[in-house]
Design a protein around this motif. Structure first.
Motif, PDB file in Angstrom:
ATOM      1  N   SER A  46       0.812  -1.223   0.000  1.00 36.87           N
ATOM      2  CA  SER A  46       0.000   0.000   0.000  1.00 36.87           C
ATOM      3  C   SER A  46       0.840   1.266   0.000  1.00 36.87           C
ATOM      4  O   SER A  46       0.453   2.287   0.565  1.00 36.87           O
ATOM      5  N   GLY A  47       2.021   1.205  -0.618  1.00 39.32           N
ATOM      6  CA  GLY A  47       2.846   2.399  -0.730  1.00 39.32           C
ATOM      7  C   GLY A  47       3.557   2.807   0.534  1.00 39.32           C
ATOM      8  O   GLY A  47       4.102   3.913   0.599  1.00 39.32           O
ATOM      9  N   GLN A  48       3.571   1.957   1.555  1.00 41.09           N
ATOM     10  CA  GLN A  48       4.220   2.262   2.823  1.00 41.09           C
ATOM     11  C   GLN A  48       5.354   1.268   3.070  1.00 41.09           C
ATOM     12  O   GLN A  48       5.207   0.074   2.830  1.00 41.09           O
ATOM     13  N   ALA A  49       6.487   1.773   3.539  1.00 40.98           N
ATOM     14  CA  ALA A  49       7.603   0.899   3.885  1.00 40.98           C
ATOM     15  C   ALA A  49       7.305   0.191   5.198  1.00 40.98           C
ATOM     16  O   ALA A  49       7.005   0.828   6.206  1.00 40.98           O
ATOM     17  N   ARG A  50       7.365  -1.138   5.182  1.00 39.20           N
ATOM     18  CA  ARG A  50       7.109  -1.940   6.382  1.00 39.20           C
ATOM     19  C   ARG A  50       8.291  -2.885   6.598  1.00 39.20           C
ATOM     20  O   ARG A  50       8.747  -3.538   5.660  1.00 39.20           O
ATOM     21  N   TRP A  51       8.741  -2.953   7.842  1.00 38.80           N
ATOM     22  CA  TRP A  51       9.961  -3.683   8.168  1.00 38.80           C
ATOM     23  C   TRP A  51       9.661  -4.919   9.011  1.00 38.80           C
ATOM     24  O   TRP A  51       8.843  -4.881   9.919  1.00 38.80           O
ATOM     25  N   THR A  52      10.386  -6.003   8.708  1.00 39.65           N
ATOM     26  CA  THR A  52      10.371  -7.216   9.522  1.00 39.65           C
ATOM     27  C   THR A  52      11.825  -7.600   9.787  1.00 39.65           C
ATOM     28  O   THR A  52      12.605  -7.775   8.847  1.00 39.65           O
ATOM     29  N   ARG A  53      12.186  -7.734  11.060  1.00 34.46           N
ATOM     30  CA  ARG A  53      13.550  -8.109  11.403  1.00 34.46           C
ATOM     31  C   ARG A  53      13.665  -9.627  11.330  1.00 34.46           C
ATOM     32  O   ARG A  53      12.987 -10.351  12.053  1.00 34.46           O
ATOM     33  N   LEU A  54      14.551 -10.107  10.450  1.00 28.51           N
ATOM     34  CA  LEU A  54      14.700 -11.549  10.241  1.00 28.51           C
ATOM     35  C   LEU A  54      15.812 -12.156  11.089  1.00 28.51           C
ATOM     36  O   LEU A  54      15.688 -13.283  11.558  1.00 28.51           O
TER      37      LEU A  54
END
Length: 428
Positions: free
Chosen positions: A98-106
């Protein structure tokens, strides 16, 4: 193209948001308009190009993003140095839903992670300070170390802690092992014979090592020197022709106009002169001409501006910028007047940089300075000519990792300002 409403929302959010903890206003990118579907920064760009802002620090996300790798589904892996302390790094997954930067720490607890690359077996490989391991984004809990025992070059003990690598045509790993000091001199500027052995050509640092590929995602535990006399080979690239180039961060002399950084072509057994030689064939201050023996070492293929600090290089192969096809892209990360730039260097069919003599390089805030008269200098186009610090507009750029996305845009990790940026075609 993302929906106009989403673009406007992102623009308003970025403009309205106050600086967050750890990010001063001086390190924020102001935005105005759009650049390829993302908010456009106000960085001065070459005609026809714009610099979009994907993300800048605020809330969840990396502390010091260094390198990027695009996954098959459009998400990105981002290596986060964290700090210059062991065990503080991380690996993140960046999604743009949706045009938003979303982060997941792996992954967490990494020690200065840097290079991310796909190997000859199709798996992904990541370099930490003292090892290289295989990684599956779908199973981040499972990693497999394939190279270990690289020098534990912690900053302030040794000077060049980052590992970097490229895969050769036969699958062999060519791995950077940084120099153990700046130039092997004591505080008086004289040769330090207590550490001179660490600077000699027969030591195991200040070189690119070769680890033979054994097949099935395995590499030999033993290594051989590939190219020596290299202070810091964080930036390396292999051309389809088989040629391997390295961008050398030269020593830290205090003068702003010396020494020049370098582009070197690496070949088996080549010796590129660290710590004894600088520029094309000049003995480094502190070493005599007899000690340096610069004439017997491999001269740079080309010089680069002093203290440019090249940290990434790749060949552009995207569709967005036909005029850049085949050119060598390079990030200049340094904080001095020649740095804070992304450049596109012209090359021949075998990937060799085209050079000129009697050339000049740009400096901030304006103007240019000459290269040594007879020295080869890259025939380069600066894509970001206005990336010096400008109050209320943007900080001085600190580009590290470069990556060409599937759509041909050029993605950039800016570690000093904690941002992910994207070069795209300027809207008509």
């Amino acid at each position: 193209m993302r929906q106009t409403a989403l673009i406007l929302f992102a623009l308003l959010a970025l403009v309205a948001a106050p600086p967050t903890a750890g990010q001063s206003a001086a390190r924020s990118y102001a935005v105005e308009g759009e650049c390829g579907g993302w908010p456009a920064t106000r960085v001065g760009m070459a005609p026809g190009y714009c610099l979009g802002l994907i993300w800048q620090r605020g809330g969840e996300g990396p502390r010091m993003p260094r390198t990027l790798f695009e996954l098959d589904g459009g998400d990105w892996l981002v290596a986060d140095l964290g700090t210059w302390d062991a065990g503080r790094g991380a690996l993140w997954r960046l999604s743009m839903a949706s045009g938003q930067a979303r982060w997941t720490r792996l992954l967490t607890g990494l020690s200065m992670p840097h290079t991310i690359a796909r190997g000859p077996d199709g798996r992904l490989y990541i370099a930490e300070m003292s090892r290289i391991f295989a990684f599956d984004p779908a199973r981040p809990d499972r990693t497999a170390v394939v190279v270990q025992g690289l020098p534990d070059n912690r900053l302030h003990e040794n000077r060049h802690p980052l590992s970097s690598f490229v895969f050769d045509a036969d699958g062999a790993l060519l791995v950077n092992v940084g120099a153990p000091s700046d130039r092997c001199l004591d505080i008086r500027g004289a040769p330090n014979w207590n550490i001179a052995g660490l600077c000699a050509e027969n030591d195991d640092q200040a070189m690119v090592r070769r680890y033979a590929y054994l097949g099935s995602g395995r590499w030999s535990a033993d290594w051989t020197p590939w190219a020596t006399g290299l202070r810091n080979s964080v930036a390396m690239v292999r051309h389809a022709s088989g040629a391997i180039y390295q961008a050398e961060n030269s020593v830290d002399l205090t003068t702003p106009d010396r020494p020049f950084d370098e582009i070197n072509r690496l070949t088996r057994g080549s010796d590129h002169g660290w710590p004894y030689c600088t520029d094309m064939a000049t003995a480094m201050p502190g070493w005599t001409a007899r000690q340096a023996r610069c004439g017997s070492r491999t001269a740079p293929f080309s010089l680069l501006p002093p203290h440019a600090a090249p940290l990434s290089m790749l060949y552009y192969d995207g569709a967005m910028f036909p005029e850049l096809r085949g050119r060598m892209l390079m990030s200049w990360h340094g904080y001095r007047r020649a740095a804070g730039r992304v450049v596109a260097i012209e090359t021949d069919a075998d990937g060799a940089p085209l050079t000129d003599v009697r050339a000049r390089y740009a400096i901030y805030p304006r103007g240019s300075l000459p290269y040594p008269v007879a020295a080869p200098a890259p025939r380069a186009r600066v894509l970001t000519p206005g990336w010096n610090a400008q109050a209320g507009r943007h900080p001085m750029g600190a580009p590290v990792g470069l990556a060409v996305a599937r759509d041909g845009s050029i993605w950039i990790a800016d570690d000093r300002n904690a941002a992910i940026l994207r070069i795209a075609r300027r809207p008509a």
